[in-house]
Write an enzyme that holds these catalytic residues in place. Structure first.
Site, PDB file in Angstrom:
ATOM      1  N   SER A 138      10.829   3.157   6.355  1.00 34.87           N
ATOM      2  CA  SER A 138      10.159   1.939   6.799  1.00 34.87           C
ATOM      3  C   SER A 138      10.653   1.509   8.176  1.00 34.87           C
ATOM      4  O   SER A 138      10.050   1.844   9.186  1.00 34.87           O
ATOM      5  CB  SER A 138      10.358   0.825   5.772  1.00 34.87           C
ATOM      6  OG  SER A 138       9.644  -0.340   6.149  1.00 34.87           O
ATOM      7  N   ARG A 139      11.753   0.771   8.230  1.00 36.10           N
ATOM      8  CA  ARG A 139      12.351   0.335   9.491  1.00 36.10           C
ATOM      9  C   ARG A 139      13.868   0.460   9.390  1.00 36.10           C
ATOM     10  O   ARG A 139      14.470   0.115   8.376  1.00 36.10           O
ATOM     11  CB  ARG A 139      11.955  -1.110   9.818  1.00 36.10           C
ATOM     12  CG  ARG A 139      10.517  -1.291  10.267  1.00 36.10           C
ATOM     13  CD  ARG A 139      10.277  -0.625  11.618  1.00 36.10           C
ATOM     14  NE  ARG A 139       8.923  -0.846  12.118  1.00 36.10           N
ATOM     15  CZ  ARG A 139       7.892  -0.043  11.905  1.00 36.10           C
ATOM     16  NH1 ARG A 139       8.067   1.045  11.147  1.00 36.10           N
ATOM     17  NH2 ARG A 139       6.710  -0.301  12.424  1.00 36.10           N
ATOM     18  N   ASP A 184      14.308   8.334   7.826  1.00 35.84           N
ATOM     19  CA  ASP A 184      13.346   8.660   8.873  1.00 35.84           C
ATOM     20  C   ASP A 184      13.417   7.630   9.989  1.00 35.84           C
ATOM     21  O   ASP A 184      12.758   7.793  11.012  1.00 35.84           O
ATOM     22  CB  ASP A 184      11.927   8.707   8.293  1.00 35.84           C
ATOM     23  CG  ASP A 184      10.904   9.155   9.320  1.00 35.84           C
ATOM     24  OD1 ASP A 184      11.141  10.200   9.969  1.00 35.84           O
ATOM     25  OD2 ASP A 184       9.876   8.460   9.500  1.00 35.84           O
ATOM     26  N   HIS A 243      11.586   9.390  12.850  1.00 36.92           N
ATOM     27  CA  HIS A 243      10.476   8.436  12.683  1.00 36.92           C
ATOM     28  C   HIS A 243       9.126   9.163  12.697  1.00 36.92           C
ATOM     29  O   HIS A 243       8.213   8.824  13.446  1.00 36.92           O
ATOM     30  CB  HIS A 243      10.512   7.378  13.790  1.00 36.92           C
ATOM     31  CG  HIS A 243       9.869   6.081  13.385  1.00 36.92           C
ATOM     32  ND1 HIS A 243      10.378   4.856  13.743  1.00 36.92           N
ATOM     33  CD2 HIS A 243       8.757   5.810  12.656  1.00 36.92           C
ATOM     34  CE1 HIS A 243       9.609   3.887  13.250  1.00 36.92           C
ATOM     35  NE2 HIS A 243       8.618   4.456  12.594  1.00 36.92           N
ATOM     36  N   GLN A 244       9.005  10.139  11.816  1.00 34.70           N
ATOM     37  CA  GLN A 244       7.807  10.964  11.788  1.00 34.70           C
ATOM     38  C   GLN A 244       6.989  10.804  10.510  1.00 34.70           C
ATOM     39  O   GLN A 244       5.995  11.505  10.322  1.00 34.70           O
ATOM     40  CB  GLN A 244       8.179  12.439  11.961  1.00 34.70           C
ATOM     41  CG  GLN A 244       8.914  13.039  10.762  1.00 34.70           C
ATOM     42  CD  GLN A 244       9.317  14.486  10.986  1.00 34.70           C
ATOM     43  OE1 GLN A 244      10.313  14.758  11.651  1.00 34.70           O
ATOM     44  NE2 GLN A 244       8.555  15.416  10.421  1.00 34.70           N
ATOM     45  N   ALA A 245       7.370   9.874   9.644  1.00 36.86           N
ATOM     46  CA  ALA A 245       6.684   9.758   8.358  1.00 36.86           C
ATOM     47  C   ALA A 245       5.190   9.508   8.524  1.00 36.86           C
ATOM     48  O   ALA A 245       4.370  10.005   7.752  1.00 36.86           O
ATOM     49  CB  ALA A 245       7.319   8.646   7.521  1.00 36.86           C
ATOM     50  N   GLU A 268      17.448   3.221  16.931  1.00 37.13           N
ATOM     51  CA  GLU A 268      16.703   4.421  17.326  1.00 37.13           C
ATOM     52  C   GLU A 268      16.030   4.310  18.681  1.00 37.13           C
ATOM     53  O   GLU A 268      15.721   5.318  19.318  1.00 37.13           O
ATOM     54  CB  GLU A 268      15.658   4.772  16.272  1.00 37.13           C
ATOM     55  CG  GLU A 268      14.510   3.797  16.166  1.00 37.13           C
ATOM     56  CD  GLU A 268      13.532   4.176  15.058  1.00 37.13           C
ATOM     57  OE1 GLU A 268      12.338   4.312  15.356  1.00 37.13           O
ATOM     58  OE2 GLU A 268      13.969   4.331  13.907  1.00 37.13           O
ATOM     59  N   LYS A 307       0.813  -1.217   0.000  1.00 32.66           N
ATOM     60  CA  LYS A 307       0.000   0.000   0.000  1.00 32.66           C
ATOM     61  C   LYS A 307       0.848   1.270   0.000  1.00 32.66           C
ATOM     62  O   LYS A 307       0.581   2.214  -0.738  1.00 32.66           O
ATOM     63  CB  LYS A 307      -0.953  -0.017   1.201  1.00 32.66           C
ATOM     64  CG  LYS A 307      -2.047  -1.076   1.121  1.00 32.66           C
ATOM     65  CD  LYS A 307      -2.962  -0.991   2.321  1.00 32.66           C
ATOM     66  CE  LYS A 307      -4.128  -1.978   2.194  1.00 32.66           C
ATOM     67  NZ  LYS A 307      -3.667  -3.386   2.251  1.00 32.66           N
ATOM     68  N   ILE A 308       1.895   1.298   0.840  1.00 30.06           N
ATOM     69  CA  ILE A 308       2.740   2.493   0.890  1.00 30.06           C
ATOM     70  C   ILE A 308       3.583   2.595  -0.374  1.00 30.06           C
ATOM     71  O   ILE A 308       3.716   3.673  -0.963  1.00 30.06           O
ATOM     72  CB  ILE A 308       3.627   2.467   2.145  1.00 30.06           C
ATOM     73  CG1 ILE A 308       2.760   2.525   3.405  1.00 30.06           C
ATOM     74  CG2 ILE A 308       4.609   3.640   2.124  1.00 30.06           C
ATOM     75  CD1 ILE A 308       3.533   2.354   4.699  1.00 30.06           C
TER      76      ILE A 308
END
Length: 340
Positions: free
Chosen positions: A236-237, A261, A298-300, A266, A157-158
């Site tokens: 993503s990760r 991101d 990590h704000q996406a 993290e 989907k992304i």
């Protein structure tokens, strides 16, 4: 009844509290904490049957056993990824675990392109200069995206939403995934082997989940196979990229830009204010020194639309648990085989 939500950001707090307060049929309140769920904070949950966790929570074996000992029976994680949860131990303890299997893919896809364009057009450097009234253009030369090739690693989907934007730019579309997305094919995407995608793409964006098979998908060999002037984006990760290998390549002057991101180490850093303490992570500190690298925290996913959908799904997961229902969001159901 009250649930306990860990790792709640200031912008999220009113959305979560309103969602639970406004669900009159549920009759469940929510206490929110800004601290993240770790081995040190897990004892706070004693007496709470249901807790909600954030994406960077530690839900390893030790934390799960502490939660279970305190009476927690259900975990509602406010994210799609669940690589931070020891599902086998949760199953052993008889705990129900649910996640948010879907929220706005546009939030992440649009932010991935924000990173790509920011490093391409040197936006951070330009903004810093003009704030100091330095209006030179030296070092700010970017490239048109039209006619260039984008490689989309993961076309769910992304990845599909990211591809739609790339199609709008007029780019050549390459994809890699275990299954072809017919929408992406219709947009003109050509599916190729991973090595070919790395070798020919001008922009590479990662949209696959983190699991053993994808850990360090972007390793030293993959990085070396990319164009010297490629743009690499990861929203993503963090564990998809071998960060030490990336730093080694950046030291050689490679890549037009890197937008991250997420970062593989993290946890304990992102979402927290570390501005007044010494940075102990040498790899991250080195990464920050490169002028062609942009790191965000990590704000996406962090739009009012996506967070609203995440909160709504979390409320629904709690409601389903209390009603004894099972949905597609459930990773470990109550009384799963192996529970004690």
């Amino acid at each position: 009844m009250e649930i306990l939500a860990f790792g709640v950001q200031a912008d999220e707090k009113p959305l979560i509290e309103r969602a639970f307060a406004g669900h009159h049929a549920l009759e469940v309140g929510c206490r929110t904490l800004d601290v993240f769920l770790t081995e040190d904070t897990a004892p706070i949950a004693a007496g709470y049957e249901i807790i909600s966790s954030s994406v960077n929570a530690d839900l390893g074996a030790g934390v799960l056993r502490t939660l279970a000992a305190g009476g927690t029976k259900m975990i509602a994680q406010r994210s799609t990824g669940f690589n931070n949860i020891d599902l086998d131990v949760a199953r052993e303890l008889g705990m129900t675990v649910a996640r948010v299997s879907y929220y706005s893919p546009y939030s992440v896809a649009e932010f991935a392109w924000t990173l790509a364009m920011a490093v391409n057009r040197r936006i951070v450097r330009a903004a810093g200069r003009t704030r100091d009234f330095d209006f030179r253009l030296d070092g700010l030369l970017g490239r048109d995206m039209r006619g260039r090739t984008v490689g989309v690693v993961g076309t769910g989907k992304i990845g599909e939403a990211f591809t739609r934007i790339a199609h709008g730019f007029g780019m050549n579309l390459l994809g890699w995934d275990i299954a072809r997305n017919p929408v992406c094919v219709e947009l003109g995407m050509k599916y190729v082997e991973r090595g070919e995608l790395f070798a020919v793409s001008d922009v590479i964006s990662l949209h696959v989940p983190l699991m053993p098979a994808t850990h360090h998908l972007i390793d030293a060999d993959a990085l070396r196979s990319m164009k010297d002037d490629a743009i690499l984006v990861n929203s993503s990760r963090g564990g998809l990229v071998d960060t030490d290998a990336l730093v080694d390549e950046l030291r050689l002057g490679r890549f037009a830009g890197v937008g991250l991101d997420v970062y593989e180490a993290e946890a304990g850093l992102f979402f927290l204010d570390k501005s007044l303490v010494a940075v102990e992570d040498d790899t991250l500190a080195r990464l920050m020194t490169f002028p062609n690298v942009l790191v965000t925290s990590h704000q996406a996913y962090y739009t009012v639309d996506a967070v609203g959908e995440i909160v709504a799904a979390t409320v629904q997961n709690v409601e389903d648990y209390l009603a004894g229902r099972r949905s597609d969001n459930v990773l470990v159901p109550a009384g799963a085989p192996g529970a004690v």
